[in-house]
Design a protein around this motif. Structure first.
Motif: not given
Length: 476
Positions: A9-29
């Motif tokens: 019964f976990e909701p289907e949307y997150p709540e907050a930012i948990e982690a960050c990944l440093d990818d300087e030139y990322a534009v799409k994922c």
């Protein structure tokens, strides 16, 4: 991760930012089909594949020097398709990081998608050419076959030289492919015959993005008029039963159709949307805004069109985002190349597993009872229990239970959880697992011992004396 132990019964949307990944030139994922890998397309022409368990880069693919405009995963997660502004598409094999196929077009590519069932086919939508179906041969020496698809009388506008198709996506089984046009139309084309089955006029604005529901028979479009449209699709099934989109077989009386069921828009701000996709359960529509320096993601109810949740990030422009296929986890890219991972903080409720468990708000000093280590313990009912005899009795019971329960355990067969299993998986995946290259510091390794190249040879006199004395000379 054992998905059966997760909260259903976990909701289907997150709540907050948990982690960050440093990818300087990322534009799409984009997430892989299983959600264990995250691929990022970069403006420097590279593609990084991140492991979501260790949050490290697993593969670095050098596409070229031109900025990438997008990527697409295969079903098994072994192949990945990258395309750039110069009109070059490369199909990569992650097993050895090699380019399996390369196709070049005369104009930049706005959208390209892998076939959901066949990893050797993909659809490409160039900006100034007709959309094409590319089939990669098993022979590496044979070039891929490119088949243009005619979705209208004028596939390319003679005045603006712009292609009619702006975006595309496959159906659930790969029988049909949907195209969005610059005139606000959506076409459903049969992949085998390359003929239009049905069309719908949504608006007079350009359809920027189109995405299908992974667990339903509907699609969502993002148009330039700042309105998201959820469309119900009814298409005939292939021979062998089952709907082309994974639902029930279409009744004989119904005709193929694409109809709008819900319209979603921000009436107050009237912002432009980057894209719109469905959540992992298919009950919500997730969209990101393209407005100033705001990093906001909206979660909408696809049935009523009401706003359910707004995720507010840092004051950075949102470039792109991706939704995890199984969990309420989102990945978003900012204009500085930082990848933010949104998730929910799990609530630990130990009382549900142990009714006698008591949560402590602060530490309590433990007081040892006087009879804790005594051999004989007096119970509450007045009976006296011998600890040594009780321990021996428990060991005998455990041994008998082990003998009675001794059986062959089959660890080769796995049963899929219907709650978290992918509904479009009629057949099992290839089961591809990306190998990990372990980087070890050589200074931490023990020194290697090499044998001496010069062997010790005993003189004949020494050998003769050793034989007389009964000793043995060992040569090294």
């Amino acid at each position: 991760m054992n998905r059966k132990l997760l909260d259903p019964f976990e909701p289907e949307y997150p709540e907050a930012i948990e982690a960050c990944l440093d990818d300087e030139y990322a534009v799409k994922c984009a997430y892989s089909h299983s959600g264990s890998l995250l691929a990022t397309a970069r403006s420097d022409g590279q593609c990084f594949v991140w492991d979501m368990d260790t949050l490290n880069v697993m593969r670095r693919l050098q596409h070229g020097e031109v900025a990438l405009t997008g990527l697409s995963w295969s079903r098994s997660g072994r192949f990945i398709l990258t395309y750039d502004e110069a009109g070059v598409c490369i199909l990569w094999d992650l097993e050895d990081s090699s380019a399996k196929a390369r196709v070049e077009f005369e104009s930049s590519i706005s959208c390209a998608r892998m076939h959901p069932r066949d990893s050797t086919q993909f659809i490409v939508c160039p900006l100034r050419e007709a959309p094409c179906l590319v089939a990669v041969s098993a022979d590496p020496k044979e070039p891929p076959s490119v088949s243009p698809i005619c979705i209208s009388a004028d596939s390319v506008d003679q005045k603006t030289k712009a292609a009619a198709s702006t975006c595309c996506c496959f159906g659930k089984k790969g029988i049909y492919v949907f195209f969005g046009t610059s005139k606000g139309q959506v076409h459903a084309v049969h992949v085998s015959t390359q003929k239009i089955v049905c069309s719908a006029k949504l608006s007079s604005s350009t359809v920027n993005t189109i995405s299908r529901n992974p667990r339903g028979t509907d699609i969502v479009t993002n148009s330039s008029d700042r309105i998201l449209r959820v469309c119900q699709v009814v298409l005939p099934a292939e021979e062998g039963g089952g709907s082309a989109l994974g639902g029930n077989t279409m009744p004989a009386k119904l005709e193929p159709s694409i109809s709008v069921t819900t319209k979603i828009q921000d009436i107050v701000n009237r912002v432009h949307w980057i894209q719109a996709v469905f959540s992992s359960s298919g009950d919500y529509v997730v969209s990101g805004i393209e407005h100033k320096a705001e990093h906001n993601i909206y979660v909408w109810d696809k049935f009523s069109g009401s706003l359910v949740k707004m995720l507010t990030g840092p004051n950075e422009l949102l470039e792109d985002f991706a939704v995890h296929p199984l969990r309420p986890i989102y990945a978003s890219i900012s204009t500085f190349g930082i990848i933010y991972l949104w998730t929910r903080v799990p609530q630990q409720n130990w009382n549900a597993f142990a009714p006698g468990f008591r949560e402590l708000e602060e530490n309590i000093d433990f007081v040892e009872p006087e009879d804790q280590f005594d051999r004989r313990i007096t119970m509450q009912n007045g009976s006296i229990v011998d600890c040594a005899e009780d321990r021996i009795l428990r060991e005998k019971r455990a041994a008998n239970a082990a003998v009675e329960g001794d059986m062959d355990i089959d660890v080769d067969i796995t049963d899929d959880d219907p709650l978290f299993s992918d509904s479009d998986s009629e057949t099992s995946d290839d089961g591809f697992l990306l190998s990990v290259a372990v980087d070890c510091d050589e200074s931490l390794l023990p020194p290697t011992v090499t044998p001496s190249s010069a062997a010790v040879v005993a003189a004949p006199e020494m050998e003769a004396s050793a034989v007389e004395q009964g000793t043995t000379i060992i040569e090294s």
